[in-house]
Design a protein around this motif. Structure first.
Motif, PDB file in Angstrom:
ATOM      1  N   VAL A  23       0.758  -1.271   0.040  1.00  0.00           N
ATOM      2  CA  VAL A  23      -0.131  -0.069  -0.070  1.00  0.00           C
ATOM      3  C   VAL A  23       0.836   1.196   0.084  1.00  0.00           C
ATOM      4  CG1 VAL A  23      -1.820   1.357   1.208  1.00  0.00           C
ATOM      5  CG2 VAL A  23      -2.015  -1.313   1.112  1.00  0.00           C
ATOM      6  N   ALA A  24       2.004   1.113   0.549  1.00  0.00           N
ATOM      7  CA  ALA A  24       2.730   2.218   0.835  1.00  0.00           C
ATOM      8  C   ALA A  24       3.233   2.720  -0.387  1.00  0.00           C
ATOM      9  CB  ALA A  24       3.865   2.213   1.838  1.00  0.00           C
ATOM     10  N   LEU A  25       3.714   1.642  -1.246  1.00  0.00           N
ATOM     11  CA  LEU A  25       4.445   1.730  -2.641  1.00  0.00           C
ATOM     12  C   LEU A  25       3.533   2.421  -3.699  1.00  0.00           C
ATOM     13  CD1 LEU A  25       6.668   1.305  -4.586  1.00  0.00           C
ATOM     14  CD2 LEU A  25       5.954  -1.042  -5.012  1.00  0.00           C
ATOM     15  N   CYS A  26       2.134   1.733  -3.511  1.00  0.00           N
ATOM     16  CA  CYS A  26       1.072   2.179  -4.342  1.00  0.00           C
ATOM     17  C   CYS A  26       0.675   3.699  -4.250  1.00  0.00           C
ATOM     18  CB  CYS A  26      -0.248   1.339  -4.016  1.00  0.00           C
ATOM     19  SG  CYS A  26      -0.166  -0.292  -4.822  1.00  0.00           S
ATOM     20  N   ARG A  27       0.643   4.188  -2.875  1.00  0.00           N
ATOM     21  CA  ARG A  27       0.267   5.594  -2.547  1.00  0.00           C
ATOM     22  C   ARG A  27       1.474   6.442  -3.079  1.00  0.00           C
ATOM     23  NH1 ARG A  27      -4.830   5.702  -1.210  1.00  0.00           N
ATOM     24  NH2 ARG A  27      -5.213   4.272   0.486  1.00  0.00           N
ATOM     25  N   ARG A  28       2.969   5.783  -3.140  1.00  0.00           N
ATOM     26  CA  ARG A  28       3.943   6.883  -3.436  1.00  0.00           C
ATOM     27  C   ARG A  28       4.141   6.804  -5.066  1.00  0.00           C
ATOM     28  NH1 ARG A  28       7.173   4.205  -0.587  1.00  0.00           N
ATOM     29  NH2 ARG A  28       8.132   2.625  -2.258  1.00  0.00           N
ATOM     30  N   VAL A  29       3.672   5.787  -5.808  1.00  0.00           N
ATOM     31  CA  VAL A  29       3.826   5.842  -7.123  1.00  0.00           C
ATOM     32  C   VAL A  29       2.554   6.593  -7.800  1.00  0.00           C
ATOM     33  CG1 VAL A  29       3.756   4.301  -9.226  1.00  0.00           C
ATOM     34  CG2 VAL A  29       5.127   3.621  -7.312  1.00  0.00           C
ATOM     35  N   ASP A  30       1.597   6.383  -6.947  1.00  0.00           N
ATOM     36  CA  ASP A  30       0.435   7.233  -7.479  1.00  0.00           C
ATOM     37  C   ASP A  30       0.583   8.701  -7.478  1.00  0.00           C
ATOM     38  OD1 ASP A  30      -2.098   6.621  -8.771  1.00  0.00           O
ATOM     39  OD2 ASP A  30      -3.113   7.164  -6.872  1.00  0.00           O
ATOM     40  N   ALA A  31       1.178   9.034  -6.475  1.00  0.00           N
ATOM     41  CA  ALA A  31       1.441  10.347  -6.281  1.00  0.00           C
ATOM     42  C   ALA A  31       2.635  11.090  -7.107  1.00  0.00           C
ATOM     43  CB  ALA A  31       1.581  10.801  -4.706  1.00  0.00           C
ATOM     44  N   ALA A  32       3.333  10.526  -7.452  1.00  0.00           N
ATOM     45  CA  ALA A  32       4.365  10.753  -8.355  1.00  0.00           C
ATOM     46  C   ALA A  32       4.240  11.550  -9.639  1.00  0.00           C
ATOM     47  CB  ALA A  32       5.626   9.401  -8.480  1.00  0.00           C
ATOM     48  N   ARG A  91      -1.848   3.413 -14.115  1.00  0.00           N
ATOM     49  CA  ARG A  91      -1.501   4.756 -14.570  1.00  0.00           C
ATOM     50  C   ARG A  91      -0.060   5.000 -15.168  1.00  0.00           C
ATOM     51  NH1 ARG A  91       1.358   8.628 -10.827  1.00  0.00           N
ATOM     52  NH2 ARG A  91       0.701  10.756 -11.672  1.00  0.00           N
ATOM     53  N   VAL A  92       0.689   3.922 -14.422  1.00  0.00           N
ATOM     54  CA  VAL A  92       1.898   3.950 -15.075  1.00  0.00           C
ATOM     55  C   VAL A  92       2.102   3.683 -16.718  1.00  0.00           C
ATOM     56  CG1 VAL A  92       4.408   3.228 -14.877  1.00  0.00           C
ATOM     57  CG2 VAL A  92       3.233   3.886 -12.788  1.00  0.00           C
ATOM     58  N   VAL A  93       1.228   2.524 -16.913  1.00  0.00           N
ATOM     59  CA  VAL A  93       1.408   1.854 -18.245  1.00  0.00           C
ATOM     60  C   VAL A  93       0.635   2.895 -19.209  1.00  0.00           C
ATOM     61  CG1 VAL A  93       0.255   0.058 -19.818  1.00  0.00           C
ATOM     62  CG2 VAL A  93       1.435  -0.574 -17.459  1.00  0.00           C
ATOM     63  N   LEU A  94      -0.312   3.619 -18.846  1.00  0.00           N
ATOM     64  CA  LEU A  94      -0.902   4.715 -19.622  1.00  0.00           C
ATOM     65  C   LEU A  94      -0.140   5.901 -19.809  1.00  0.00           C
ATOM     66  CD1 LEU A  94      -4.651   5.075 -18.440  1.00  0.00           C
ATOM     67  CD2 LEU A  94      -3.674   3.707 -20.395  1.00  0.00           C
ATOM     68  N   GLU A  95       1.047   6.046 -18.992  1.00  0.00           N
ATOM     69  CA  GLU A  95       2.166   7.258 -19.284  1.00  0.00           C
ATOM     70  C   GLU A  95       2.610   6.847 -20.109  1.00  0.00           C
ATOM     71  OE1 GLU A  95       4.377  10.386 -19.499  1.00  0.00           O
ATOM     72  OE2 GLU A  95       2.364  10.109 -18.626  1.00  0.00           O
ATOM     73  N   LEU A  96       3.061   5.615 -20.623  1.00  0.00           N
ATOM     74  CA  LEU A  96       3.793   4.709 -21.557  1.00  0.00           C
ATOM     75  C   LEU A  96       2.816   4.717 -22.973  1.00  0.00           C
ATOM     76  CD1 LEU A  96       5.541   1.688 -20.017  1.00  0.00           C
ATOM     77  CD2 LEU A  96       6.703   3.631 -21.095  1.00  0.00           C
ATOM     78  N   GLY A  97       1.721   4.551 -22.658  1.00  0.00           N
ATOM     79  CA  GLY A  97       0.751   4.567 -23.974  1.00  0.00           C
ATOM     80  C   GLY A  97       0.606   6.159 -24.477  1.00  0.00           C
ATOM     81  N   ARG A  98       0.687   6.883 -23.708  1.00  0.00           N
ATOM     82  CA  ARG A  98       0.537   8.586 -24.042  1.00  0.00           C
ATOM     83  C   ARG A  98       1.814   8.870 -24.777  1.00  0.00           C
ATOM     84  NH1 ARG A  98       2.421  13.007 -22.852  1.00  0.00           N
ATOM     85  NH2 ARG A  98       3.711  12.282 -21.011  1.00  0.00           N
ATOM     86  N   ARG A  99       2.921   8.368 -24.311  1.00  0.00           N
ATOM     87  CA  ARG A  99       4.217   8.679 -25.162  1.00  0.00           C
ATOM     88  C   ARG A  99       4.280   8.071 -26.571  1.00  0.00           C
ATOM     89  NH1 ARG A  99       8.529   8.253 -20.210  1.00  0.00           N
ATOM     90  NH2 ARG A  99       7.880   9.624 -18.935  1.00  0.00           N
ATOM     91  N   PHE A 100       3.419   6.577 -26.500  1.00  0.00           N
ATOM     92  CA  PHE A 100       3.648   6.202 -27.796  1.00  0.00           C
ATOM     93  C   PHE A 100       2.552   6.801 -28.706  1.00  0.00           C
ATOM     94  CE2 PHE A 100       5.199   1.548 -27.772  1.00  0.00           C
ATOM     95  CZ  PHE A 100       6.324   1.834 -26.765  1.00  0.00           C
ATOM     96  N   CYS A 101       1.527   7.535 -28.365  1.00  0.00           N
ATOM     97  CA  CYS A 101       0.751   8.124 -29.089  1.00  0.00           C
ATOM     98  C   CYS A 101       1.513   9.574 -29.612  1.00  0.00           C
ATOM     99  CB  CYS A 101      -0.675   8.762 -28.427  1.00  0.00           C
ATOM    100  SG  CYS A 101      -1.572   7.291 -27.958  1.00  0.00           S
TER     101      CYS A 101
END
Length: 801
Positions: free
Chosen positions: A393-402, A623-633
């Protein structure tokens, strides 16, 4: 040389073995006088000669698929193709034409390759070889296996036709493929080439017309001469004596037909012609299988094919870990490749081992594995929660806020790996903590039956399991509070009643009360929005990305009546009744039942909370994977960020950029083709269901209820459920549970007695029947039925008793 190529005008159904189904169909169209672009067919004789000359004949499919494109075409076949192509002008379309293709019972649609805009002799020859190779792709081989097709004399021809510079193109069905109506034709059209429509990358315009008159029934298309197209379709059906699936193009003021084949998997003619099908109901099937308990539970958690990204991130690693552990204990297990099988391009199924068989290693392996298994089953739910909070949960919160924009592609993938590996480290102990509580639940209900009687025990046990403290209970209570706020304010209630869920937020922004409610909905989504919507996946949005679903649930709850007795009150009454139970047996058993119920309640809460933490991981990874998808677009490689889910993790960096879009489009088509009847776990065909309209499944929550049916296919239809209706749905997950406050009973195609739907139905005290396999197909909106949760049956109200 003449055997290697033939003009399309000289072939027909009698030559199918030589020219394949597609070419035979085109030749028949030409003979019947229909407009078809000029072209020829490279026959199966050329294919067989090519295999013999290159020494490829007899090789397994995997080698044929990879080696055919690399071998040179013999000069005699090259000469034949060159001579046949001399009469064509401009670029050509090169299409596979299989001998097992375009049949009345199996179309093989999309299984073999097509290449458009091919220009030049070498390019044509290369496309011909690629078409030959497509006969042996994993998806084509799996398709033939499903139909039991004999591959011993299989061959492929190739159609080469002049490209039509289409202004419009599309597909015409001479019967409605969804409703089964033979008096309708359906037209799908797009501007330009029709390949985007056929492959599924474009939606296009849609028209349903009366076959006899050509008059529009619904929809519209801008293509000129739509009435003429309907007439052509009617004439083609008359010429071939069966409903047809026709591909067409409009260019230079005229229609041309580029394919016609029998329309397969056509549903039966509807009994009531004027009642159109509601929603996105799948084509009916005359026969099917009822899922076993294990298949039902798999469908409950993963009712759709996992995306390729899902397969690479957690499905294969999880199966690999299970196989490794069981193999080390001395059990004979299949390989990972034999267990996770690709049935189509990017679409996988799990093939369970045929049985448990010990090997010689079991003598030492089982004793070594036993202590680990015991430790696993003794997992403390409290200890697991603490570990999960500190790590996952701590890792999820940290990555989600990054801020992800400053990370490189490689660093983004590292974040995903960290999330999934942390989740994977907690998974075994999470499942180890569940069985004791489940056993306590079973034992408590049986002892309760001995204490208070079997008739009262089922309902009383459900009441004792009500109001379990967990994230699902909290989320449902928060949603009910939002609905109560709407119910108490005429302005808010009008907004929800008068608007579709997707438009409610816009309406609410126009008033102070509405804006305050929107703030509360946003807070609800921040706290509970990690919940998965339809599948355990990074490929589909969680609740926090689809606020319209939350508004749909609020709408349904606000229109209903508040529960007369809340869950906490039912729990208190049941506890008091158990404490006051009379008789020696009841007094002796009551303390044991209480302890067992407490253990079962703790386990049920743990199951819900731990499940939420696992899907929280996937929501953040998405959320992280979609950032990759946004860059591919941005790089022009994808049309939408979500399309990244059609790539595997290694392909994000390892696939050539030029191959990304083609791979995604191919896998989209494969996934769409696999959806009807898909099961994650491969099963042997079972007993037929649905031929007589019977709906029967696993009894999951006791009691009986009578009410009108409401079929809810997915979350977009949540708002359709009315108070007192029987909820009929294909699957459920915790996101669906607020609907149970409205439903009088629940009927589900998938799942079993231990599924979320069954548990929540028991808490609400409403009957539930799980794993019917055909409820959403057989039952229709408004039909009054009797749901018997004791027998696991659903019958028409007029047939009851």
């Amino acid at each position: 040389m003449a055997d290697y190529t033939l003009p399309l005008s000289r072939v027909g159904p009698r030559e199918t073995a030589l020219v394949g189904g597609k070419a035979a169909g085109l030749g028949a169209l030409i003979t019947a006088g229909f407009p078809v672009p000029d072209g020829f067919v490279v026959t199966t004789a050329a294919y067989r000669d090519f295999l013999e000359t290159t020494g490829l004949a007899g090789l397994p499919a995997r080698e044929l698929h990879t080696r055919i494109p690399r071998e040179p075409v013999p000069d005699r076949i090259v000469a034949a193709v060159r001579a046949a192509a001399a009469g064509l002008h401009g670029p050509v379309a090169v299409r596979s034409s299989g001998t097992a293709e375009d049949l009345a019972d199996a179309s093989f649609a999309g299984q073999h390759d097509t290449y458009l805009g091919v220009d030049g002799e070498q390019a044509v020859l290369a496309a011909v070889r690629d078409c030959w190779a497509s006969l042996w792709t994993p998806r084509a081989v799996a398709y033939r296996e499903r139909y039991g097709w004999d591959e011993s004399d299989l061959a492929l021809a190739v159609v080469v036709q002049e490209m039509v510079d289409a202004e419009w193109a599309g597909v015409l069905f001479t019967a409605d493929p969804v409703s089964g109506r033979r008096d309708h034709v359906v037209v799908e059209a797009v501007r330009g080439l029709g390949e985007s429509l056929v492959s599924g990358t474009a939606t296009g315009e849609h028209l349903v017309a009366d076959k006899a008159t050509g008059r529009t029934v619904s929809g519209s298309v801008a293509v000129p001469g739509a009435a003429e197209l309907v007439r052509i379709g009617r004439d083609v059906e008359a010429a071939f004596g069966a409903p047809q699936d026709i591909e067409w193009a409009w260019a230079a003021g005229r229609f041309q037909l580029v394919q016609a084949r029998p329309l397969t998997a056509l549903p039966d003619e509807p009994v009531v012609p004027d009642a159109p099908p509601r929603g996105r109901r799948r084509s009916s099937r005359r026969r099917g299988t009822r899922p076993s308990q294990i298949h039902g539970m798999a469908a409950d958690h993963m009712p759709f094919p996992p995306f390729p990204m899902d397969t690479s991130l957690f499905l294969r690693p999880a199966i690999r870990a299970i196989l490794t552990a069981t193999r080390s204990a001395g059990l004979a297990m299949p390989t990972l490749e034999e267990t996770v099988v690709e049935i189509d391009d990017g679409v996988v199924q799990l093939v369970p081992p045929p049985g448990v068989r010990l090997t010689g290693r079991a003598v030492t392996g089982l004793p070594r594995a036993l202590p680990s298994l015991v430790r696993l089953l003794r997992t403390s739910t409290t200890g697991w929660r603490e570990r999960s909070e500190c790590t996952l949960v701590a890792l999820c919160r940290r990555v989600d806020a990054a801020d992800l924009r400053g990370l490189s592609d490689h660093e983004l993938l590292e974040q995903v790996d960290a999330l999934l590996s942390t989740m994977g480290g907690l998974m075994p102990s999470r499942f180890g903590a569940v069985p004791r509580g489940a056993l306590a639940g079973v034992l408590s209900e049986r002892l309760l039956a001995a204490a208070v009687g079997r008739e009262r025990a089922g309902t009383m046990h459900a009441e004792l399991m009500s109001a379990v403290p967990c994230v699902t209970t909290s989320a449902n209570a928060a949603l009910e509070r939002l609905a109560a706020t709407v119910r108490a304010d005429p302005e808010l209630l009008a907004a929800y009643c008068e608007e579709e869920p997707a438009r409610v937020a816009e309406r609410l922004r126009g008033s102070a009360a509405g804006r305050a409610l929107l703030a509360d909905v946003d807070a609800y989504l921040r706290e509970f929005g990690f919940r998965e919507m339809s599948i355990f996946t990074v490929g589909l949005p969680p609740l926090r990305e689809t606020p319209e679903v939350a508004h749909g649930m609020i709408k349904g709850l606000a229109r209903g009546r508040p529960a007369e007795v809340d869950a906490a009150t039912r729990l208190a009454r049941a506890r008091a009744e158990l404490a006051d139970a009379r008789g020696l047996r009841a007094r002796l058993l009551a303390p044991v039942v209480r302890r067992l119920v407490d253990a079962a309640r703790t386990s049920a809460g743990f199951r819900e909370d731990s499940h939420y933490q696992l899907v929280m991981t996937l929501a953040v990874a998405r959320r992280v994977v979609l950032e990759l998808g946004r860059r591919f677009c941005e790089r022009g490689l994808l049309d939408a960020p979500d399309d990244i889910a059609y790539l595997e993790r290694a392909e994000v960096t390892g696939l050539p950029p030029a191959a990304v879009r083609e791979t995604v489009e191919r896998r989209k088509a494969a996934r769409r083709a696999a959806l009807p009847g898909y099961s994650l776990i491969r099963a042997e065909p079972g007993a037929p269901v649905g031929d007589d309209g019977e709906v029967r499944g696993t009894p999951a929550s006791r009691g009986s209820a009578v009410g009108p049916v409401r079929v809810v296919h997915d979350e977009s239809e949540f708002a359709n459920l009315q108070d007192g209706e029987v909820l009929v749905c294909p699957y459920t997950n915790p996101t669906w549970t607020p609907l149970f406050a409205l439903a009088s009973a629940v009927v589900v195609d998938a799942g079993g007695a231990a599924s979320h739907a069954a548990i929540v139905a028991r808490e609400h005290g409403i009957p539930a029947v799980m794993g019917t396999g055909n409820g959403t197909r057989v039952l229709t909106d408004g039909q009054r039925v009797v749901v018997d949760g004791n027998a696991g049956t659903v019958v028409h109200a007029g047939a009851a008793g």
